[in-house]
Design a protein around this motif. Structure first.
Motif, PDB file in Angstrom:
ATOM      1  N   VAL A 249       0.192  -1.483   6.832  1.00 26.19           N
ATOM      2  CA  VAL A 249      -0.500  -2.576   7.505  1.00 26.19           C
ATOM      3  C   VAL A 249       0.558  -3.588   7.912  1.00 26.19           C
ATOM      4  N   SER A 250       0.424  -4.135   9.105  1.00 27.28           N
ATOM      5  CA  SER A 250       1.380  -5.142   9.567  1.00 27.28           C
ATOM      6  C   SER A 250       0.665  -6.235  10.324  1.00 27.28           C
ATOM      7  N   CYS A 251       1.341  -7.366  10.459  1.00 30.06           N
ATOM      8  CA  CYS A 251       0.770  -8.502  11.178  1.00 30.06           C
ATOM      9  C   CYS A 251       1.907  -9.428  11.611  1.00 30.06           C
ATOM     10  N   ALA A 252       1.858  -9.894  12.851  1.00 26.97           N
ATOM     11  CA  ALA A 252       2.854 -10.853  13.341  1.00 26.97           C
ATOM     12  C   ALA A 252       2.724 -12.189  12.635  1.00 26.97           C
ATOM     13  N   CYS A 253       1.641 -12.351  11.872  1.00 29.81           N
ATOM     14  CA  CYS A 253       1.369 -13.613  11.191  1.00 29.81           C
ATOM     15  C   CYS A 253       2.019 -13.687   9.809  1.00 29.81           C
ATOM     16  N   ALA A 254       2.711 -12.631   9.375  1.00 33.71           N
ATOM     17  CA  ALA A 254       3.268 -12.611   8.016  1.00 33.71           C
ATOM     18  C   ALA A 254       4.622 -11.908   8.002  1.00 33.71           C
ATOM     19  N   GLU A 255       5.411 -12.215   6.984  1.00 32.37           N
ATOM     20  CA  GLU A 255       6.709 -11.550   6.837  1.00 32.37           C
ATOM     21  C   GLU A 255       6.521 -10.052   6.623  1.00 32.37           C
ATOM     22  N   ARG A 256       5.507  -9.696   5.844  1.00 34.46           N
ATOM     23  CA  ARG A 256       5.159  -8.291   5.620  1.00 34.46           C
ATOM     24  C   ARG A 256       3.771  -8.257   4.991  1.00 34.46           C
ATOM     25  N   VAL A 257       3.162  -7.072   5.015  1.00 37.82           N
ATOM     26  CA  VAL A 257       1.857  -6.870   4.384  1.00 37.82           C
ATOM     27  C   VAL A 257       1.979  -5.714   3.400  1.00 37.82           C
ATOM     28  N   GLU A 258       1.544  -5.940   2.160  1.00 39.35           N
ATOM     29  CA  GLU A 258       1.611  -4.913   1.121  1.00 39.35           C
ATOM     30  C   GLU A 258       0.213  -4.482   0.715  1.00 39.35           C
ATOM     31  N   LEU A 259       0.117  -3.207   0.298  1.00 43.00           N
ATOM     32  CA  LEU A 259      -1.139  -2.663  -0.223  1.00 43.00           C
ATOM     33  C   LEU A 259      -1.162  -2.921  -1.729  1.00 43.00           C
ATOM     34  N   HIS A 260      -1.835  -3.969  -2.134  1.00 44.70           N
ATOM     35  CA  HIS A 260      -1.828  -4.378  -3.539  1.00 44.70           C
ATOM     36  C   HIS A 260      -3.008  -3.796  -4.308  1.00 44.70           C
ATOM     37  N   ARG A 261      -2.711  -3.400  -5.515  1.00 47.46           N
ATOM     38  CA  ARG A 261      -3.726  -2.899  -6.441  1.00 47.46           C
ATOM     39  C   ARG A 261      -3.519  -3.546  -7.802  1.00 47.46           C
ATOM     40  N   ILE A 262      -4.598  -4.036  -8.376  1.00 49.98           N
ATOM     41  CA  ILE A 262      -4.530  -4.632  -9.717  1.00 49.98           C
ATOM     42  C   ILE A 262      -4.656  -3.516 -10.748  1.00 49.98           C
ATOM     43  N   ASP A 263      -3.638  -3.344 -11.547  1.00 41.09           N
ATOM     44  CA  ASP A 263      -3.605  -2.317 -12.591  1.00 41.09           C
ATOM     45  C   ASP A 263      -3.976  -2.968 -13.919  1.00 41.09           C
ATOM     46  N   ARG A 264      -5.107  -2.567 -14.467  1.00 39.48           N
ATOM     47  CA  ARG A 264      -5.593  -3.136 -15.721  1.00 39.48           C
ATOM     48  C   ARG A 264      -5.453  -2.148 -16.884  1.00 39.48           C
ATOM     49  N   SER A 265      -4.603  -1.154 -16.722  1.00 40.65           N
ATOM     50  CA  SER A 265      -4.455  -0.133 -17.768  1.00 40.65           C
ATOM     51  C   SER A 265      -3.631  -0.644 -18.949  1.00 40.65           C
ATOM     52  N   GLY A 266      -2.805  -1.649 -18.754  1.00 41.29           N
ATOM     53  CA  GLY A 266      -1.960  -2.169 -19.818  1.00 41.29           C
ATOM     54  C   GLY A 266      -2.598  -3.331 -20.562  1.00 41.29           C
ATOM     55  N   PRO A 267      -1.828  -3.980 -21.420  1.00 43.57           N
ATOM     56  CA  PRO A 267      -2.363  -5.097 -22.201  1.00 43.57           C
ATOM     57  C   PRO A 267      -2.724  -6.292 -21.334  1.00 43.57           C
ATOM     58  N   ARG A 268      -2.120  -6.403 -20.156  1.00 42.11           N
ATOM     59  CA  ARG A 268      -2.469  -7.481 -19.240  1.00 42.11           C
ATOM     60  C   ARG A 268      -2.465  -6.941 -17.807  1.00 42.11           C
ATOM     61  N   PRO A 269      -3.287  -7.517 -16.927  1.00 42.12           N
ATOM     62  CA  PRO A 269      -3.329  -7.024 -15.546  1.00 42.12           C
ATOM     63  C   PRO A 269      -1.963  -7.139 -14.871  1.00 42.12           C
ATOM     64  N   ASP A 270      -1.660  -6.146 -14.039  1.00 35.42           N
ATOM     65  CA  ASP A 270      -0.385  -6.122 -13.332  1.00 35.42           C
ATOM     66  C   ASP A 270      -0.653  -5.818 -11.858  1.00 35.42           C
ATOM     67  N   MET A 271       0.086  -6.470 -10.959  1.00 33.85           N
ATOM     68  CA  MET A 271      -0.063  -6.245  -9.530  1.00 33.85           C
ATOM     69  C   MET A 271       0.898  -5.149  -9.083  1.00 33.85           C
ATOM     70  N   VAL A 272       0.355  -4.077  -8.495  1.00 35.43           N
ATOM     71  CA  VAL A 272       1.138  -2.931  -8.054  1.00 35.43           C
ATOM     72  C   VAL A 272       1.083  -2.838  -6.542  1.00 35.43           C
ATOM     73  N   SER A 273       2.216  -2.551  -5.915  1.00 37.00           N
ATOM     74  CA  SER A 273       2.259  -2.318  -4.472  1.00 37.00           C
ATOM     75  C   SER A 273       2.270  -0.815  -4.224  1.00 37.00           C
ATOM     76  N   ASP A 274       1.177  -0.289  -3.651  1.00 32.08           N
ATOM     77  CA  ASP A 274       1.046   1.153  -3.431  1.00 32.08           C
ATOM     78  C   ASP A 274       1.642   1.555  -2.081  1.00 32.08           C
ATOM     79  N   PRO A 275       2.187   2.783  -1.989  1.00 30.24           N
ATOM     80  CA  PRO A 275       2.725   3.251  -0.696  1.00 30.24           C
ATOM     81  C   PRO A 275       1.637   3.656   0.287  1.00 30.24           C
ATOM     82  N   ALA A 276       0.447   4.044  -0.206  1.00 33.47           N
ATOM     83  CA  ALA A 276      -0.631   4.504   0.670  1.00 33.47           C
ATOM     84  C   ALA A 276      -1.933   4.518  -0.118  1.00 33.47           C
ATOM     85  N   TRP A 277      -3.049   4.487   0.609  1.00 35.26           N
ATOM     86  CA  TRP A 277      -4.369   4.623   0.005  1.00 35.26           C
ATOM     87  C   TRP A 277      -5.132   5.725   0.725  1.00 35.26           C
ATOM     88  N   SER A 278      -5.863   6.528  -0.040  1.00 37.58           N
ATOM     89  CA  SER A 278      -6.635   7.622   0.531  1.00 37.58           C
ATOM     90  C   SER A 278      -7.979   7.128   1.066  1.00 37.58           C
TER      91      SER A 278
END
Length: 340
Positions: A249-278
């Motif tokens: 995903v891209s936009c001229a309005c931002a430096e870059r756009v990342e595909l973020h996913r909140i990973d709650r599998s650990g002791p605390r939530p973590d933000m993960v940047s995924d390479p692709a989504w199905s």
């Protein structure tokens, strides 16, 4: 007004050469998008037409794939929803002809055949159902070198086809075919108004698609200060049985756009940047507020917004690239729900 609306109906899907033109060579019959090659220059685009006899009459068309690429859909509306209709174009297996069924907000419908007559050109024969005494119609249009679809409709009068009017259509990516709202009708004691639909009108957005993928509920959180990281959301439906992947995903309005996913599998939530989504076959990818998924616009510049919208470009592994407007909203969850 009815005469104008019927003319618009007859032109809602026409793209043709002169009325006596011969049928052009057709792609081989079969399933899928290749069987609809004559329509490829129209599908995935929005068109705004101006009436040739009355410039105040505007007709907006949106062409998209339907049935997962096994048919074509045309949605159109006159004067922002004063009248509207939807058409399904289908390749008949036995005859190889393109047949259609058109449904309207005016209480009538029509059926007919669309014949390609050359590159970007069609002839439409149409029969109106539900209007007494209305004769068969023919519609034609010529797409000029300037990209304008000049359509005209004709009514049978005796042995001649008499022109009834037409529209000149120009591509307009931001045009939206608004559907009429159900309102009130006079009935009952004293002709008191009866509400047919009391719910608020849902948020409306221009259609956006990439092949069999439809992108709806496109919202982005509004902020005033530049340089912030801002979340955006979208619902992607896949009409094809084969899965696809959103790879960037891209936009001229931002430096870059990342595909973020909140990973709650650990002791605390973590933000993960995924390479692709199905995007599952015959399924959907819901990037929605409250879910683990969102687009994160890094270093967002609100000055790039126009008319409350920001264009984002999404690239899919199979379906390709589409640029679509995302509506700004102060409350992402409320903005998403506003489409209900």
């Amino acid at each position: 007004m009815k005469r104008i609306l019927i003319t618009a109906a007859a032109l809602s899907l026409a793209c043709a050469a002169p009325a006596a033109a011969q049928v052009a060579a057709l792609p081989p019959p079969g399933a899928g998008m290749t069987a609809y090659a004559p329509f490829e220059h129209l599908v995935g685009r929005s068109w705004r037409g101006t009436g040739t006899k009355d410039a105040s009459v505007q007709d907006v068309q949106r062409w998209d794939w339907a049935v997962g690429g096994h048919a074509v859909q045309v949605v159109h509306s006159v004067n922002d929803g004063a009248y509207a209709g939807e058409t399904i174009i289908f390749r008949d297996k036995d005859s190889g002809a393109y047949i259609f069924h058109y449904f309207t907000s005016g209480g009538f419908h029509s059926t007919g055949t669309i014949r390609p007559t050359g590159p970007g050109a069609f002839e439409v024969e149409e029969t109106i159902h539900g209007l007494d005494g209305f004769p068969p119609m023919r519609s034609t249009i010529v797409m000029g070198a300037d990209g304008v679809n000049r359509s005209r409709s004709f009514k049978r009068e005796g042995d001649a086809w008499v022109e009834q009017g037409g529209f000149d259509y120009r591509e307009d990516p931001g045009a939206v075919a608004f559907m009429p709202r159900m309102g009130t009708s006079a009935t009952g004691d004293g002709d008191a108004p009866v509400t047919l639909m009391s719910a608020p009108a849902p948020r409306r957005e221009a259609a956006a698609s990439a092949g069999p993928l439809d992108l709806t509920r496109r919202v982005l959180r509004h902020v005033d200060e530049p340089g912030q990281d801002v979340a955006a959301y979208v619902l992607i439906r896949n009409g094809d049985p084969v899965a696809d992947e959103l790879i960037s995903v891209s936009c001229a309005c931002a430096e870059r756009v990342e595909l973020h996913r909140i990973d709650r599998s650990g002791p605390r939530p973590d933000m993960v940047s995924d390479p692709a989504w199905s995007v599952p076959g015959r399924g959907e990818l819901a990037v929605r507020p409250g879910s683990p998924l969102h687009f994160m616009l890094i270093g967002y510049d609100p000055a790039k917004a126009r008319d409350g919208r920001v264009p984002l470009t999404l690239t899919f592994r199979t379906a390709g690239t589409v640029t679509a407007d995302f509506a700004l909203t102060d409350d992402s969850a409320a903005g998403w729900a506003a489409f209900d």
